[in-house]
Design an enzyme around this catalytic site. Structure first.
Site, mmCIF file in Angstrom:
data_model
loop_
_atom_site.group_PDB
_atom_site.id
_atom_site.type_symbol
_atom_site.label_atom_id
_atom_site.label_comp_id
_atom_site.label_asym_id
_atom_site.label_seq_id
_atom_site.Cartn_x
_atom_site.Cartn_y
_atom_site.Cartn_z
ATOM 1 N N CYS A 1 -4.685 1.929 -4.548
ATOM 2 C CA CYS A 1 -3.864 2.971 -3.934
ATOM 3 C C CYS A 1 -2.558 3.204 -4.685
ATOM 4 C CB CYS A 1 -3.566 2.606 -2.479
ATOM 5 S SG CYS A 1 -2.735 1.002 -2.302
ATOM 6 N N HIS B 1 0.878 -1.172 0.000
ATOM 7 C CA HIS B 1 0.000 0.000 0.000
ATOM 8 C C HIS B 1 0.913 1.218 0.000
ATOM 9 C CE1 HIS B 1 -3.068 2.954 1.117
ATOM 10 N NE2 HIS B 1 -2.187 3.405 1.994
#
Length: 615
Positions: A102, A34
């Site tokens: 993301c 992420h």
């Protein structure tokens, strides 16, 4: 002014991917990545829409790596416009685990800021995953939840099959359900503890999972993010029925994933399956049932909603030459400015003049470089050189300067607390101090709300006490112009509070410019409201009353608990407003309407608080 751009890289598996990926997928994957982008003092990331936070404070824990992406010369205001445009693409509904996640967001942001993509091993992770037997097994389920993926995996030989370890009774759920991981919902294994949690919370959701359940691993991070984004509105917990068999039997869980929802200790609903849309709607329904709509949401409030959500600014630059001429008359003839400092003062004058000209010819807007390298130290020196009573032209210059976002940013990050100290000085002197200095300082404070970052700073813990002193000491001034400006400051504070409150209530689509306020102490808000209510009682100018009424409305609208509205009721604000109407001090239809709507806000909140206390 250049700005450093840093990529924060997190491992959502908390190290489990590195140790287990080879056995599970037949390929080494070091992390479940992420990423977020840190620039202009904020950390920007994508999940439930585009969000931002103070760097390092997100629910994703501690970054495993900080990647220096370089330096950007793009101004903050241009970047914020870019982010507003990006919000149309990176919405909560547009999230795709493989195609629009993301890392795709971070990649586009870095390309815009520095012209460089983020590391390829991060953006290639979906394709790497799909090019494994396990990835191809999971692909139909993922596409069933998020839609078709653009990634085309490499063919896998027919003889290839998911590794035997897929069905082994190992704790694979910890890959995304690690109870010790920061930013995840905790596990429970004790039946008594779970029952107590359900009875103790008005809204509880229990996620039943198991180690050998592939759909559980897909829905787990979505569940975590949904629950954590709701804050205190809901209590979430996870139960691995393989490790907590007694709980599984007690709640008759026959398949995983299963979600059970409890309202005030009683089962409200349940469903089984990794259905993201049903999970989101079920959580929202539970929260709505546990926390009924705020009484203000049931009011029409036509005049309040017609109020501008834009701060009141004092943006005129027309008296520029006169202001600088006045400042120069106050400068000491000996021990004053050096020749270089005089030249710097001339640069500030010239820069502001060009900004005035740019109002009619936008192509002539001056760059920050034209302002000069030592403008801030020079202004700081002038504060120390000039007696307090003669500082008003200097503060008028600062008032004009902070209208520029990059100058405002400098003062928002000012370790010397320039604005804070001046607010304190004016607040301490009250109505006995210099009226011109107080007026210009109030205008500086109002203009600070023209930039989200500086507006947030003015109400931060570092500055809010000084801001309150400035406001309270000037609301009852004997000078009408000063009272009007103080009312404008009160209005701007209310706008910022209402804006921040709306961010908390709508966490899926928060503003990305400035961020929510730190929690304002109740005593701070009550002191401000008390001073505003007193000013309303004594004020006889309708225009000033309109601004003060707008500030009260913003302070109390949708507040939880209802402390501000209750205080206004105790101080007799409804009766004061009735008298203003009866005495014809308030005559305009919109102001009369706002008076009545503020009374409705107060009355409905007081009634609701009494009802809750009786329960």
């Amino acid at each position: 002014m250049s700005e450093r751009v840093t990529l924060f890289v997190y491992d959502l598996s908390q190290g489990m991917a590195r140790t287990m990926s080879m056995g599970l997928m037949g390929r080494q994957i070091d992390a479940i990545y992420h990423t977020s982008v840190v620039v202009f003092g904020r950390e920007f990331f994508y999940g439930q829409g585009i969000m931002s936070a103070i760097p390092g404070t997100t629910q994703h824990g501690t970054p495993i790596e900080h990647v220096d992406m370089g330096v950007t010369e793009i101004p903050q205001e241009v970047f914020m416009e870019f982010m507003d445009n990006m919000r149309e693409t990176f919405t909560a509904d547009a999230y795709h685990l493989l195609d629009n996640n993301c890392n795709n967001f971070s990649n586009e942001v870095c390309q815009f800021l520095v012209g460089q993509p983020i590391p390829a091993h991060i953006t290639s992770l979906p394709a790497d995953f799909l090019n494994t037997p396990f990835g191809q097994t999971m692909r139909p389920m993922i596409e069933g939840m998020f839609g078709p993926s653009r990634h085309t995996p490499s063919p896998v030989p027919p003889s290839a099959a998911p590794p035997a370890s897929l069905s082994a009774p190992t704790s694979l759920s910890s890959l995304s359900l690690n109870p010790s991981s920061s930013g995840t919902v905790a596990f429970m294994t004790d039946l008594g503890q779970l029952n107590n949690a359900i009875q103790s919370n008005p809204a509880t959701v229990v996620y039943f999972t198991s180690a050998t359940c592939p759909p559980c691993r897909v829905i787990a991070p979505i569940y975590d993010e949904l629950v954590l984004s709701k804050g205190k509105q809901i209590f979430g917990v996870k139960v691995d029925i393989g490790m907590a068999q007694a709980i599984g039997r007690a709640y008759e869980v026959r398949s995983t994933p299963t979600f059970m929802f409890f309202l005030k200790g009683k089962k409200f609903s349940q469903f089984s399956g990794a259905n993201q849309a049903e999970l989101r709607s079920s959580i929202d329904l539970l929260i709505y049932s546990a926390h009924p709509a705020h009484p203000h949401a049931l009011l029409s409030l036509k005049q309040y909603k017609a109020l501008s959500g834009v701060p009141i600014l004092f943006s005129s630059l027309s008296s520029l030459d006169a202001v600088f001429a006045k400042l120069r008359t106050f400068l000491p003839t000996e021990g004053g400015l050096s020749q270089a400092e005089v030249k710097q003062l001339d640069k500030i004058h010239s820069w502001l003049r060009k900004r005035e000209e740019a109002k009619t010819n936008p192509g002539t807007e001056p760059s920050m470089g034209e302002l000069g390298a030592t403008w801030k130290p020079l202004l700081g020196k002038l504060i120390t050189l000039l007696p307090y009573e003669t500082q008003f032209p200097l503060w008028d210059i600062i008032r004009m300067l902070v209208l520029h976002p990059r100058v405002a940013e400098v003062y928002a990050k000012d370790g010397n607390l320039t604005l804070v100290n001046m607010f304190k000085n004016v607040g301490a002197k009250g109505d006995e101090g210099s009226k011109p200095v107080a007026l210009m300082t109030l205008r500086v404070a109002c203009n600070g709300f023209g930039t989200p970052l500086l507006g947030t700073y003015i109400l931060s813990s570092a500055a809010r006490e000084a801001t309150k002193q400035l406001l309270v000491s000037t609301l009852l001034s004997t000078v009408p112009q000063q009272r009007q400006t103080a009312a404008s400051l009160a209005f701007n504070i209310g706008v910022k509070i209402a804006e921040s409150r709306s961010q908390v209530l709508n966490v899926a689509s928060p503003t990305i410019s400035g961020g929510p306020l730190e929690d304002l102490e109740e005593d701070w808000s009550m002191e401000c409201l008390s001073a505003i209510a007193t000013a309303i009682e004594k004020e006889e100018t309708e225009e000033i009353l309109h601004r003060l009424l707008g500030s009260v409305a913003n302070f109390i609208f949708m507040e939880e608990p209802f402390s501000g509205a209750v205080l206004m009721n105790i101080l007799g604000l409804p009766e004061t407003l009735d008298k203003k109407i009866q005495d014809k001090i308030v005559i305009s239809a919109n102001v009369v309407g706002l008076c009545r709507e503020v009374k409705e806000m107060v009355s409905s909140a007081v009634t609701e608080q009494a009802r809750r206390q009786d329960e």
